[in-house]
Every structure is written in C-alpha cells, then in structure tokens.
Design a protein around this motif. Structure first.
Motif, PDB file in Angstrom:
ATOM      1  N   MET A   1      55.389  -2.343  64.393  1.00 44.73           N
ATOM      2  CA  MET A   1      54.232  -2.217  63.507  1.00 44.73           C
ATOM      3  C   MET A   1      53.432  -0.961  63.823  1.00 44.73           C
ATOM      4  N   ALA A   2      53.225  -0.700  65.107  1.00 39.42           N
ATOM      5  CA  ALA A   2      52.477   0.493  65.512  1.00 39.42           C
ATOM      6  C   ALA A   2      53.200   1.750  65.094  1.00 39.42           C
ATOM      7  N   ALA A   3      54.544   1.745  65.214  1.00 39.72           N
ATOM      8  CA  ALA A   3      55.321   2.927  64.830  1.00 39.72           C
ATOM      9  C   ALA A   3      55.177   3.200  63.343  1.00 39.72           C
ATOM     10  N   ALA A   4      55.182   2.129  62.539  1.00 40.12           N
ATOM     11  CA  ALA A   4      55.030   2.315  61.094  1.00 40.12           C
ATOM     12  C   ALA A   4      53.659   2.887  60.751  1.00 40.12           C
ATOM     13  N   GLN A   5      52.603   2.409  61.478  1.00 41.14           N
ATOM     14  CA  GLN A   5      51.263   2.933  61.225  1.00 41.14           C
ATOM     15  C   GLN A   5      51.163   4.393  61.616  1.00 41.14           C
ATOM     16  N   ASP A   6      51.795   4.802  62.722  1.00 39.85           N
ATOM     17  CA  ASP A   6      51.788   6.204  63.124  1.00 39.85           C
ATOM     18  C   ASP A   6      52.472   7.051  62.063  1.00 39.85           C
ATOM     19  N   GLN A   7      53.557   6.531  61.493  1.00 39.12           N
ATOM     20  CA  GLN A   7      54.285   7.284  60.478  1.00 39.12           C
ATOM     21  C   GLN A   7      53.419   7.503  59.240  1.00 39.12           C
ATOM     22  N   VAL A   8      52.615   6.481  58.883  1.00 38.13           N
ATOM     23  CA  VAL A   8      51.760   6.603  57.706  1.00 38.13           C
ATOM     24  C   VAL A   8      50.655   7.622  57.935  1.00 38.13           C
ATOM     25  N   ARG A   9      50.111   7.665  59.187  1.00 38.64           N
ATOM     26  CA  ARG A   9      48.997   8.576  59.475  1.00 38.64           C
ATOM     27  C   ARG A   9      49.423  10.042  59.353  1.00 38.64           C
ATOM     28  N   VAL A  10      50.704  10.331  59.620  1.00 38.25           N
ATOM     29  CA  VAL A  10      51.190  11.697  59.553  1.00 38.25           C
ATOM     30  C   VAL A  10      51.548  12.033  58.109  1.00 38.25           C
ATOM     31  N   SER A  11      51.007  13.137  57.606  1.00 39.63           N
ATOM     32  CA  SER A  11      51.326  13.556  56.250  1.00 39.63           C
ATOM     33  C   SER A  11      52.814  13.862  56.147  1.00 39.63           C
ATOM     34  N   SER A  12      53.436  13.394  55.073  1.00 38.63           N
ATOM     35  CA  SER A  12      54.849  13.637  54.848  1.00 38.63           C
ATOM     36  C   SER A  12      55.021  14.186  53.445  1.00 38.63           C
ATOM     37  N   VAL A  13      55.605  15.377  53.334  1.00 41.45           N
ATOM     38  CA  VAL A  13      55.755  16.066  52.062  1.00 41.45           C
ATOM     39  C   VAL A  13      57.238  16.234  51.760  1.00 41.45           C
ATOM     40  N   MET A  14      57.607  15.986  50.511  1.00 41.96           N
ATOM     41  CA  MET A  14      58.986  16.211  50.075  1.00 41.96           C
ATOM     42  C   MET A  14      59.012  17.334  49.043  1.00 41.96           C
ATOM     43  N   HIS A  15      59.876  18.308  49.279  1.00 42.07           N
ATOM     44  CA  HIS A  15      60.084  19.393  48.309  1.00 42.07           C
ATOM     45  C   HIS A  15      61.402  19.129  47.602  1.00 42.07           C
ATOM     46  N   VAL A  16      61.332  18.972  46.292  1.00 42.37           N
ATOM     47  CA  VAL A  16      62.494  18.665  45.469  1.00 42.37           C
ATOM     48  C   VAL A  16      62.957  19.951  44.792  1.00 42.37           C
ATOM     49  N   ARG A  17      64.155  20.371  45.106  1.00 40.93           N
ATOM     50  CA  ARG A  17      64.710  21.615  44.552  1.00 40.93           C
ATOM     51  C   ARG A  17      65.823  21.256  43.582  1.00 40.93           C
ATOM     52  N   CYS A  18      65.613  21.542  42.301  1.00 39.77           N
ATOM     53  CA  CYS A  18      66.589  21.214  41.259  1.00 39.77           C
ATOM     54  C   CYS A  18      67.554  22.376  41.049  1.00 39.77           C
ATOM     55  N   PRO A  19      68.677  22.144  40.339  1.00 41.01           N
ATOM     56  CA  PRO A  19      69.584  23.250  40.013  1.00 41.01           C
ATOM     57  C   PRO A  19      68.885  24.316  39.176  1.00 41.01           C
ATOM     58  N   ASP A  20      69.367  25.547  39.272  1.00 41.42           N
ATOM     59  CA  ASP A  20      68.803  26.638  38.482  1.00 41.42           C
ATOM     60  C   ASP A  20      69.070  26.410  36.995  1.00 41.42           C
ATOM     61  N   ARG A  21      68.280  27.080  36.174  1.00 37.06           N
ATOM     62  CA  ARG A  21      68.420  27.029  34.717  1.00 37.06           C
ATOM     63  C   ARG A  21      68.346  25.601  34.184  1.00 37.06           C
ATOM     64  N   LEU A  22      67.478  24.805  34.775  1.00 34.74           N
ATOM     65  CA  LEU A  22      67.315  23.419  34.347  1.00 34.74           C
ATOM     66  C   LEU A  22      66.509  23.383  33.045  1.00 34.74           C
ATOM     67  N   PRO A  23      67.010  22.696  32.000  1.00 36.55           N
ATOM     68  CA  PRO A  23      66.233  22.603  30.755  1.00 36.55           C
ATOM     69  C   PRO A  23      64.868  21.971  31.007  1.00 36.55           C
ATOM     70  N   GLY A  24      63.877  22.395  30.231  1.00 33.48           N
ATOM     71  CA  GLY A  24      62.517  21.918  30.441  1.00 33.48           C
ATOM     72  C   GLY A  24      62.374  20.411  30.337  1.00 33.48           C
ATOM     73  N   GLU A  25      63.084  19.800  29.381  1.00 39.59           N
ATOM     74  CA  GLU A  25      62.969  18.357  29.208  1.00 39.59           C
ATOM     75  C   GLU A  25      63.560  17.606  30.399  1.00 39.59           C
ATOM     76  N   VAL A  26      64.663  18.127  30.962  1.00 37.62           N
ATOM     77  CA  VAL A  26      65.259  17.484  32.134  1.00 37.62           C
ATOM     78  C   VAL A  26      64.322  17.619  33.333  1.00 37.62           C
ATOM     79  N   PHE A  27      63.683  18.776  33.466  1.00 36.36           N
ATOM     80  CA  PHE A  27      62.716  18.966  34.550  1.00 36.36           C
ATOM     81  C   PHE A  27      61.575  17.964  34.428  1.00 36.36           C
ATOM     82  N   ARG A  28      61.114  17.739  33.209  1.00 38.65           N
ATOM     83  CA  ARG A  28      60.055  16.751  32.989  1.00 38.65           C
ATOM     84  C   ARG A  28      60.520  15.363  33.438  1.00 38.65           C
ATOM     85  N   GLN A  29      61.783  15.029  33.174  1.00 43.89           N
ATOM     86  CA  GLN A  29      62.303  13.719  33.574  1.00 43.89           C
ATOM     87  C   GLN A  29      62.414  13.614  35.095  1.00 43.89           C
TER      88      GLN A  29
END
Length: 335
Positions: A1-29
């Motif tokens: 339980m303590a480990a899970a709380q420590d994990q929540v306290r630390v900011s975690s950021v995900m960068h999602v990199r899509c394929p190039d030339r992605l159509p705008g509507e697919v990017f929106r999805q």
C-alpha cells in the motif's frame, strides 16, 4: 500500500508518439483514447500528445508501463496504428524515452530513481530540447553525452548555449523539468499554402491556386470534425512583401461553397494589378468542433446537391488519397 502511494505522489508523464503523416481525424481519435486513461491530455500536433498519469495510476490501480501497453493495444485494435509511448517523471524524460524506441511501436518507462543513470549514456543530441546547433557547440567543448552535460557547471553551459537555453539544458540533463502537462485540444486554426514555381501575374492562375487551397482546407476541417468561423488570406510577393486580410464567415462552416465565397471576397479586396506573386496561405480561424454548431436546414436543392457531391468527394479522397479528386483544371487549347 505504501509503495502504491509513493508511486502516486511522483508525477508520471506519458509521451505518445504516433506514426508520421497521420490524418487529422485519426490523430483526434488517438487523443480520445488517451482521454480514456487520463483527463489531462495535451495535444502536440501533428502526431504526438502528452498524458499526465499521476491521478490515473491510482484510479486504474496499475502502473504506468501497463497503461502504456493498454493504449498501444487500443490504438492497434481500434485504429490500426501502433504508437510509441515514453514514460517518465517529467516531460523531458518522457519525450526522450519515446524517441529511443527503435521498433514501430513499444513502451519505455523510466523510473524516477533511474533517470540520471538512464540519461547519462545517451548522446547529447538525444536529450529533448537540444537542437543540432546546440549539440554541435557542446560536442566542440567535449560534451558528447548527457551525463557529461549534467556534470558541467550550469554557468559553463550558459556561456556555451546562452543564458536561458543553457540553464534549461543543464536542468534537463539532471532530470529537472517543472513544466506541467496542460490540457490542450487540437489547435484553433488550420492553414494550407501554395508556392508558385515562378512569380506569377496571371489572375486566373492565382484564383485556380486559391480554389485548390479552399478544397484542401475544407477537407482538412471535415476530417477533424471542425468548422471555421473566419478565414485569413495571405498573399506573398516578390521582394518579401506580403498582404493579409481576415474576415468572418456569416456562419461557421467547413463546406467548400462557404469557404470559396469568402476566399474570393478576400482576394478581390486585395485589388491585385501587377504584383508578382510567389505564394498563397489560406487559414481557417477560430475553429470549433462541428457538433457545437447548429447547422440550418437548407431548402436550396442546388446547395443540397453540392453538399452531397462534397460528401462523395470526401469518400473518394479517403479511399484513394487527397489528390484523387479536386477542382477542375483549366482547359488549355493545344495548337
């Protein structure tokens, strides 16, 4: 339980990199799929996004790496594309991590206590925010990896790269990046441009190019399920001068009829005579989601027929590519 709380306290950021030339509507999805994991999603057009996972970890009861895998599976299953997900305690680490994934898709998560060890061996140009000129300046000084950049005194880095840029690079090499993920949807404008191969004085050629831009802009807006409330036309002339004018549409629209009418009024307002033109830029301004605008039912059968033809054209472009159909080219007499 303590480990899970420590994990929540630390900011975690995900960068999602899509394929190039992605159509705008697919990017929106893709953005919508990201929003299923976390309410804090920052769009980075044309093909990337940031997702704040701090609260999502506790909500979903899992770790960040698993959430990245969930997003990958969903984008593959629903959209047929594979994304790369870099995860770290800061934006810099997350973006750097997503760029280090060699395969078409995958997840790379860097734990907060491993940031310096992971960043250290990377080439200095691999650190997010370091451009080619900055990397060349650092390498000339003998700093060829991120670990060495972190070891150099910040004052020295500032002398090499400049005050603000040097301070930022030194901090990021040490894993310091206080920037938060700011909720941001798709941009509120969209632009298309045309460059003439030769300087032109021919009004018919200019109007033909403008008509093509109207078709491109309308298709782009409809793919993104957005409408424009105004248009900006920029004319570029030989010698580097430019003319620009913005006007509002009577009603927000993404239909070519409405965009073309206003685009022609804008170019008529320019009063072109003998100016040698080098290019055109047409921008849709003040974009909003199409479902937020009430579209008036038209009793004009001719207009309804044109809208039906427009929808058919869109289907053809989706199947065969955006250049499969467009404004009719002017016929030239061949002697």
């Amino acid at each position: 339980m303590a480990a899970a709380q420590d994990q929540v306290r630390v900011s975690s950021v995900m960068h999602v990199r899509c394929p190039d030339r992605l159509p705008g509507e697919v990017f929106r999805q893709v953005l919508e799929l990201c929003a299923e994991l976390s309410p804090t999603v920052q769009a980075l057009p044309p093909s990337a996004a940031l997702v704040e996972l701090k609260g999502a970890l506790r909500y979903h009861g899992t770790d960040a790496h698993h959430l990245g895998e969930v997003l990958r599976v969903r984008t593959l299953a629903r959209l047929g594309i594979d994304v790369r997900c870099g995860i770290g305690p800061t934006i810099t680490v997350a973006v750097t991590a997503s760029a280090q994934i060699d395969t078409p898709g995958g997840v790379l998560a860097v734990d907060p206590d491993q940031v310096l060890d992971w960043l250290g061996p990377l080439p200095v140009e691999a650190l997010h925010g370091i451009g080619p000129k900055q990397a060349a300046a650092l390498r000339e000084y003998g700093v060829h990896c991120v670990g060495l950049l972190a070891a150099v005194p910040p004052a020295t880095v500032q002398r090499l790269l400049g005050g603000t840029a040097g301070r930022t690079a030194a901090d990021r090499a040490r894993g310091i990046d206080p920037r938060p993920v700011a909720t941001r949807a798709l941009p509120a404008s969209a632009s298309v441009r045309h460059a003439f191969v030769q300087h032109t004085l021919d009004g018919a050629v200019v109007r033909g190019a403008l008509l093509d831009l109207v078709a491109q802009l309308g298709l782009q807006l409809r793919r993104r399920s957005q409408v424009a409330r105004g248009l900006t036309l920029t004319l570029r002339f030989a010698g580097g001068t430019a003319w620009e004018k913005t006007r509002r549409l009577p009603e927000a629209s993404a239909h070519e009829d409405d965009l073309r009418t206003l685009a022609y009024r804008l170019i008529d307002a320019a009063g072109l005579q003998r100016g040698r033109m080098t290019g055109l830029v047409l921008k849709g301004e003040d974009l909003v989601d199409a479902d937020q605008i009430a579209e008036q039912i038209s009793l004009d059968q001719a207009r309804e027929d044109r809208l039906t033809a427009e929808a058919v054209s869109d289907r053809i472009r989706r199947k065969f590519g955006p250049g499969a159909i467009g404004p009719a080219a002017a016929l030239r007499r061949v002697s």
